[in-house]
Motif scaffolding. Structure first.
Motif, PDB file in Angstrom:
ATOM      1  N   ASP A 106     -17.009   4.711 -22.452  1.00  0.00           N
ATOM      2  CA  ASP A 106     -17.786   5.631 -21.594  1.00  0.00           C
ATOM      3  C   ASP A 106     -19.255   5.651 -22.013  1.00  0.00           C
ATOM      4  OD1 ASP A 106     -15.182   6.527 -20.931  1.00  0.00           O
ATOM      5  OD2 ASP A 106     -15.266   7.929 -22.617  1.00  0.00           O
ATOM      6  N   LEU A 107     -19.507   5.188 -23.235  1.00  0.00           N
ATOM      7  CA  LEU A 107     -20.854   5.344 -23.778  1.00  0.00           C
ATOM      8  C   LEU A 107     -21.147   4.236 -24.792  1.00  0.00           C
ATOM      9  CD1 LEU A 107     -23.301   7.359 -23.959  1.00  0.00           C
ATOM     10  CD2 LEU A 107     -22.107   8.451 -25.866  1.00  0.00           C
ATOM     11  N   LEU A 108     -22.377   3.711 -24.761  1.00  0.00           N
ATOM     12  CA  LEU A 108     -22.812   2.721 -25.750  1.00  0.00           C
ATOM     13  C   LEU A 108     -23.798   3.390 -26.709  1.00  0.00           C
ATOM     14  CD1 LEU A 108     -23.527  -0.400 -23.456  1.00  0.00           C
ATOM     15  CD2 LEU A 108     -21.353   0.377 -24.410  1.00  0.00           C
ATOM     16  N   ILE A 109     -23.588   3.160 -27.997  1.00  0.00           N
ATOM     17  CA  ILE A 109     -24.466   3.768 -29.012  1.00  0.00           C
ATOM     18  C   ILE A 109     -24.957   2.674 -29.962  1.00  0.00           C
ATOM     19  CG2 ILE A 109     -24.588   5.460 -30.903  1.00  0.00           C
ATOM     20  CD1 ILE A 109     -22.357   7.025 -29.569  1.00  0.00           C
ATOM     21  N   PRO A 110     -26.266   2.419 -30.013  1.00  0.00           N
ATOM     22  CA  PRO A 110     -26.741   1.370 -30.918  1.00  0.00           C
ATOM     23  C   PRO A 110     -26.813   1.839 -32.374  1.00  0.00           C
ATOM     24  CG  PRO A 110     -28.596   2.314 -29.735  1.00  0.00           C
ATOM     25  CD  PRO A 110     -27.355   3.010 -29.220  1.00  0.00           C
TER      26      PRO A 110
END
Ligand SMILES: [Zn+2]
Ligand SMILES: [Zn+2]
Length: 231
Positions: free
Chosen positions: A116-120
């Motif tokens: 649901d979400l991309l986090i670098p």
């Protein structure tokens, strides 16, 4: 005299690896793409390149803090050179070609396994000032756009400037990173942590500890390059 239009034409019609003319709009021509060090067989959990597709010794020994790592390339020529250009020679523009190949690979993930979400992976502000950009953030933003997944670059932060992980031994790496990251609360139940290169996985494991908000949450890891230690 060269005009801005000429530059545009040069950039999009020359392969960034062999400099041959190509109609391919992504920056790496089809021949060079075919010759890249794609990961063929790897550990099904941590994506470590190996000669079989069973769990690697490390994943057999201990429960990983993530569900699965998706990685595209082994750390070999010319990918190692491209990563060095992106990180140390002010060529973040090359990330577009790599992100596009990665998005193509990730499109095959079943919809129910899509995060649901991309986090670098964050960078300490001192290093960010020196480099001027965080290559993991650039990769996350490009992937988010190509795959239609939201990206949040504000949740995770690195508040200790740590020594370069590559230069340290395994147990020193863990000590070096202890307490270096923090994360704000968030709602997403399935997230993918994004980075350019994963070596021993110490950084990723440390981040997973602070990222996990509830036991039912799923954390995947998406990296361009996966490699064994000390290469
Ligand atoms: Zn080429
Ligand atoms: Zn493994």
């Amino acid at each position: 005299m060269r005009t801005p239009t000429d530059n545009y034409w040069l950039f999009f019609s020359q392969c960034i690896l062999c400099r041959s003319h190509t109609k391919h709009p992504r920056g790496i021509c089809p021949d060079c793409q075919r010759d890249l060090p794609w990961i063929d067989t790897c550990c099904p959990r941590c994506a470590l390149p190996q000669t079989h597709s069973y769990l690697c010794p490390q994943c057999r020994k201990a429960q990983a803090p993530f569900r699965q790592v998706h990685a595209l390339f082994d750390y070999q020529f010319p990918i190692n050179e491209l990563i060095a250009q992106i990180k140390y020679h002010d060529k973040p523009v090359y990330m577009a070609a790599l992100a596009e190949m990665m998005a193509r690979h990730l499109r095959y993930i079943k919809p129910e396994r899509k995060p649901d979400l991309l986090i670098p992976v964050p960078m300490h502000k001192k290093r960010l000032r020196q480099r001027g950009y965080n290559q993991a953030e650039i990769l996350a933003r490009l992937l988010g756009k190509l795959l239609g997944i939201p990206v949040n670059c504000e949740l995770l932060s690195k508040h200790q400037a740590t020594a370069q992980q590559m230069a340290l031994h395994r147990n020193e790496r863990q000590k070096n990173l202890r307490g270096a990251f923090s994360c704000r609360p968030f709602e997403a139940q399935h997230v993918a942590l994004i980075d350019d290169v994963m070596t021993t996985g110490t950084t990723v494991s440390e981040i997973c500890q602070v990222l996990r908000q509830s036991p039912g949450q799923t954390i995947d890891v998406w990296v361009l390059v996966r490699t064994a230690e000390d290469r």
